[in-house]
Write a protein that holds these residues in place. Structure first.
Motif, mmCIF file in Angstrom:
data_model
loop_
_atom_site.group_PDB
_atom_site.id
_atom_site.type_symbol
_atom_site.label_atom_id
_atom_site.label_comp_id
_atom_site.label_asym_id
_atom_site.label_seq_id
_atom_site.Cartn_x
_atom_site.Cartn_y
_atom_site.Cartn_z
ATOM 1 N N PHE A 220 22.230 66.262 52.286
ATOM 2 C CA PHE A 220 21.613 67.188 51.333
ATOM 3 C C PHE A 220 21.856 66.705 49.918
ATOM 4 C CE2 PHE A 220 25.900 68.860 51.967
ATOM 5 C CZ PHE A 220 26.311 69.214 50.691
ATOM 6 N N LEU A 221 21.079 67.229 48.984
ATOM 7 C CA LEU A 221 21.177 66.888 47.571
ATOM 8 C C LEU A 221 21.840 68.024 46.806
ATOM 9 C CD1 LEU A 221 17.607 65.423 46.884
ATOM 10 C CD2 LEU A 221 19.669 64.187 47.534
ATOM 11 N N CYS A 222 22.606 67.665 45.791
ATOM 12 C CA CYS A 222 23.242 68.684 44.949
ATOM 13 C C CYS A 222 23.645 68.040 43.630
ATOM 14 C CB CYS A 222 24.459 69.277 45.658
ATOM 15 S SG CYS A 222 25.805 68.088 45.931
ATOM 16 N N GLU A 223 24.195 68.844 42.746
ATOM 17 C CA GLU A 223 24.723 68.331 41.485
ATOM 18 C C GLU A 223 26.252 68.337 41.479
ATOM 19 O OE1 GLU A 223 22.940 70.501 38.298
ATOM 20 O OE2 GLU A 223 20.904 69.880 38.824
ATOM 21 N N ARG A 224 26.822 69.043 42.456
ATOM 22 C CA ARG A 224 28.291 69.078 42.549
ATOM 23 C C ARG A 224 28.697 69.383 43.985
ATOM 24 N NH1 ARG A 224 32.211 71.581 37.946
ATOM 25 N NH2 ARG A 224 34.202 70.795 38.782
ATOM 26 N N VAL A 225 29.741 68.719 44.449
ATOM 27 C CA VAL A 225 30.247 68.965 45.797
ATOM 28 C C VAL A 225 31.766 68.757 45.799
ATOM 29 C CG1 VAL A 225 29.888 66.568 46.532
ATOM 30 C CG2 VAL A 225 29.998 68.382 48.250
ATOM 31 N N LYS A 226 32.439 69.608 46.527
ATOM 32 C CA LYS A 226 33.890 69.481 46.672
ATOM 33 C C LYS A 226 34.197 69.273 48.149
ATOM 34 C CE LYS A 226 38.289 71.843 45.640
ATOM 35 N NZ LYS A 226 38.873 70.722 44.874
ATOM 36 N N ILE A 227 34.930 68.215 48.453
ATOM 37 C CA ILE A 227 35.324 67.909 49.823
ATOM 38 C C ILE A 227 36.849 67.962 49.896
ATOM 39 C CG2 ILE A 227 35.246 66.229 51.701
ATOM 40 C CD1 ILE A 227 32.717 65.065 50.402
ATOM 41 N N THR A 228 37.352 68.888 50.697
ATOM 42 C CA THR A 228 38.793 69.084 50.798
ATOM 43 C C THR A 228 39.262 68.715 52.194
ATOM 44 O OG1 THR A 228 38.646 70.924 49.213
ATOM 45 C CG2 THR A 228 40.692 70.710 50.493
ATOM 46 N N PRO A 229 40.096 67.683 52.344
ATOM 47 C CA PRO A 229 40.599 67.322 53.666
ATOM 48 C C PRO A 229 41.669 68.299 54.135
ATOM 49 C CG PRO A 229 41.578 65.908 52.007
ATOM 50 C CD PRO A 229 40.578 66.772 51.288
ATOM 51 N N ALA A 230 41.783 68.453 55.441
ATOM 52 C CA ALA A 230 42.796 69.359 56.003
ATOM 53 C C ALA A 230 44.213 68.875 55.707
ATOM 54 C CB ALA A 230 42.583 69.495 57.504
ATOM 55 N N ALA A 231 44.379 67.581 55.543
ATOM 56 C CA ALA A 231 45.670 66.989 55.194
ATOM 57 C C ALA A 231 45.439 65.947 54.105
ATOM 58 C CB ALA A 231 46.305 66.346 56.425
ATOM 59 N N PRO A 232 46.438 65.703 53.257
ATOM 60 C CA PRO A 232 46.265 64.709 52.188
ATOM 61 C C PRO A 232 45.820 63.362 52.757
ATOM 62 C CG PRO A 232 48.307 65.930 51.881
ATOM 63 C CD PRO A 232 47.783 66.321 53.232
ATOM 64 N N CYS A 233 44.896 62.715 52.056
ATOM 65 C CA CYS A 233 44.395 61.434 52.557
ATOM 66 C C CYS A 233 43.953 60.567 51.389
ATOM 67 C CB CYS A 233 43.250 61.651 53.537
ATOM 68 S SG CYS A 233 41.745 62.305 52.779
ATOM 69 N N THR A 234 43.690 59.322 51.689
ATOM 70 C CA THR A 234 43.178 58.365 50.714
ATOM 71 C C THR A 234 41.661 58.484 50.646
ATOM 72 O OG1 THR A 234 44.986 56.845 51.243
ATOM 73 C CG2 THR A 234 43.095 55.920 50.090
ATOM 74 N N VAL A 235 41.118 58.391 49.441
ATOM 75 C CA VAL A 235 39.664 58.379 49.271
ATOM 76 C C VAL A 235 39.280 57.068 48.594
ATOM 77 C CG1 VAL A 235 39.612 60.884 49.069
ATOM 78 C CG2 VAL A 235 39.638 59.492 46.990
ATOM 79 N N GLN A 236 37.996 56.728 48.684
ATOM 80 C CA GLN A 236 37.521 55.521 48.018
ATOM 81 C C GLN A 236 36.420 55.856 47.039
ATOM 82 O OE1 GLN A 236 34.511 53.716 48.084
ATOM 83 N NE2 GLN A 236 33.349 54.927 49.577
ATOM 84 N N LEU A 237 36.439 55.184 45.900
ATOM 85 C CA LEU A 237 35.370 55.264 44.901
ATOM 86 C C LEU A 237 34.973 53.841 44.566
ATOM 87 C CD1 LEU A 237 36.917 57.900 42.412
ATOM 88 C CD2 LEU A 237 35.463 58.341 44.409
ATOM 89 N N ASP A 238 33.740 53.474 44.860
ATOM 90 C CA ASP A 238 33.268 52.113 44.629
ATOM 91 C C ASP A 238 34.133 51.070 45.334
ATOM 92 O OD1 ASP A 238 31.225 53.084 42.988
ATOM 93 O OD2 ASP A 238 32.462 52.932 41.181
ATOM 94 N N GLY A 239 34.725 51.457 46.460
ATOM 95 C CA GLY A 239 35.567 50.528 47.205
ATOM 96 C C GLY A 239 37.002 50.465 46.724
ATOM 97 N N GLU A 240 37.336 51.221 45.668
ATOM 98 C CA GLU A 240 38.712 51.274 45.170
ATOM 99 C C GLU A 240 39.405 52.487 45.774
ATOM 100 O OE1 GLU A 240 39.847 48.681 43.195
ATOM 101 O OE2 GLU A 240 37.851 47.941 43.734
ATOM 102 N N LEU A 241 40.656 52.327 46.166
ATOM 103 C CA LEU A 241 41.370 53.366 46.897
ATOM 104 C C LEU A 241 42.205 54.235 45.962
ATOM 105 C CD1 LEU A 241 42.553 51.217 49.951
ATOM 106 C CD2 LEU A 241 40.563 52.731 49.803
ATOM 107 N N TYR A 242 42.157 55.554 46.225
ATOM 108 C CA TYR A 242 42.916 56.521 45.434
ATOM 109 C C TYR A 242 43.628 57.486 46.379
ATOM 110 C CZ TYR A 242 40.224 55.039 41.315
ATOM 111 O OH TYR A 242 39.664 54.311 40.288
ATOM 112 N N ASP A 243 44.916 57.663 46.162
ATOM 113 C CA ASP A 243 45.695 58.610 46.956
ATOM 114 C C ASP A 243 45.826 59.933 46.209
ATOM 115 O OD1 ASP A 243 46.308 56.941 49.167
ATOM 116 O OD2 ASP A 243 47.808 55.903 47.956
ATOM 117 N N GLY A 244 45.593 61.032 46.931
ATOM 118 C CA GLY A 244 45.816 62.354 46.362
ATOM 119 C C GLY A 244 44.796 62.788 45.330
#
Length: 305
Positions: free
Chosen positions: A266-290
């Motif tokens: 779907f399309l939107c202008e804002r989205v929040k994704i909350t994992p059930a447990a802390p995890c690593t995310v990626q932005l442009d292939g770069e990794l970010y914790d927390g």
């Protein structure tokens, strides 16, 4: 005056070769330029921050180099010679994206944003767009306060990237090998997804917020995404057992993941994704914790494409 930020080891040192092509074209046309080489992680961000720092009058530090005849400052011309990671750093170093014009000479391993923005991989053709064209309005994402040019997300794509960081194999084959390993070990993430009036829970194989169309050097994670429509393309794939994971993978590799029954888009202008447990995310292939994965669309950046 062009300010060229180059990652000299990008793409197996392809960036050095491409830099020489750009310098030759600029010299032939009598156009001034400065070159800034990175030597490690974070350098491109620091260079971009220094070049675009604002003084007390609100002008860029390099404004004196980019003035019209009536002394009105024009946007700073930045050129990135590198891959998606270098572009990510530069985007996050720029103090005000609306106060500069950004060119890209794709020189990395994946060059995924270049594909989405129709920027040629040929360095001479990419440079000609910068020298002869007009920059176009181009969206980017802000995710938890970090800018993202192409795709951000969590799930199996992050598991793949973590494996890539540990592996010794180089190039695109490294990503594919890591992807095959993740196919048989990844168990999915529990997530809550919120956007406007939408609130859902998923056991996600992958959950991404897209400005671009692909990741991993050609894996078309969201072919429908457009870089200048003012929208985030959100895509999730449900984790439904090993056989279904393999089926989803086949759809993904064919660029048809949006046709998979377990995929939601779907399309939107804002989205929040909350994992059930802390995890690593990626932005442009770069990794970010927390990082708080609260993504919103941003506008104002002009890119030569």
């Amino acid at each position: 005056m062009y300010h060229i930020i180059v990652n000299p080891i990008a793409g197996g040192r392809r960036a050095r070769k491409n830099l020489e092509i750009v310098k030759r074209l600029l010299a032939e046309r009598g156009v001034g330029y400065n070159v800034y080489e990175t030597s490690g992680a974070g350098d491109a961000k620091e260079i971009a921050a220094r070049l675009t720092a604002r003084d007390e009058a609100g002008q860029a530090a390099e404004a004196a180099l980019t003035q019209t005849e009536n002394l009105r400052p024009v946007p700073l011309e930045l050129v990135v010679v590198g891959g998606d990671g270098t572009l990510h750093e530069v985007l996050n170093g720029i103090s005000d994206p609306s106060a500069c014009r950004l060119g890209l000479i794709p020189s990395g391993t994946g060059n995924d944003f270049a594909a989405a923005a129709n920027i040629p991989l040929d360095a001479e053709k990419a440079a000609e767009i910068i020298l002869g064209g007009a920059p176009k309005e181009t969206d980017f994402l802000s995710v938890g306060g970090v800018r993202c040019m192409n795709v951000g997300g969590l799930g199996m794509d992050v598991d793949v990237l973590v494996r890539c960081k540990k592996g010794r194999v180089k190039g695109k084959i490294k990503y594919l090998l890591s992807l095959f390993q993740s196919l048989f070990t990844f168990k999915g993430y529990g997530i809550e997804l919120e956007s406007g009036g939408r609130r859902e829970t998923h056991k996600a194989l992958i959950a991404v917020a897209c400005n671009g169309t692909q990741i991993g050097g050609g894996i078309r994670i969201c072919p429908a995404s457009v870089v200048d429509d003012g929208k985030i393309d959100v895509m999730t794939v449900e984790c439904m057992g090993k056989l279904q994971i393999l089926k989803a993978f086949l759809y993904l590799m064919r660029g048809k993941v949006l046709e998979y029954a377990g995929a939601e888009h779907f399309l939107c202008e804002r989205v929040k994704i909350t994992p059930a447990a802390p995890c690593t995310v990626q932005l442009d292939g770069e990794l970010y914790d927390g990082l708080d994965f609260d993504a919103k669309i941003e506008r104002g950046l002009k890119v030569y494409r």
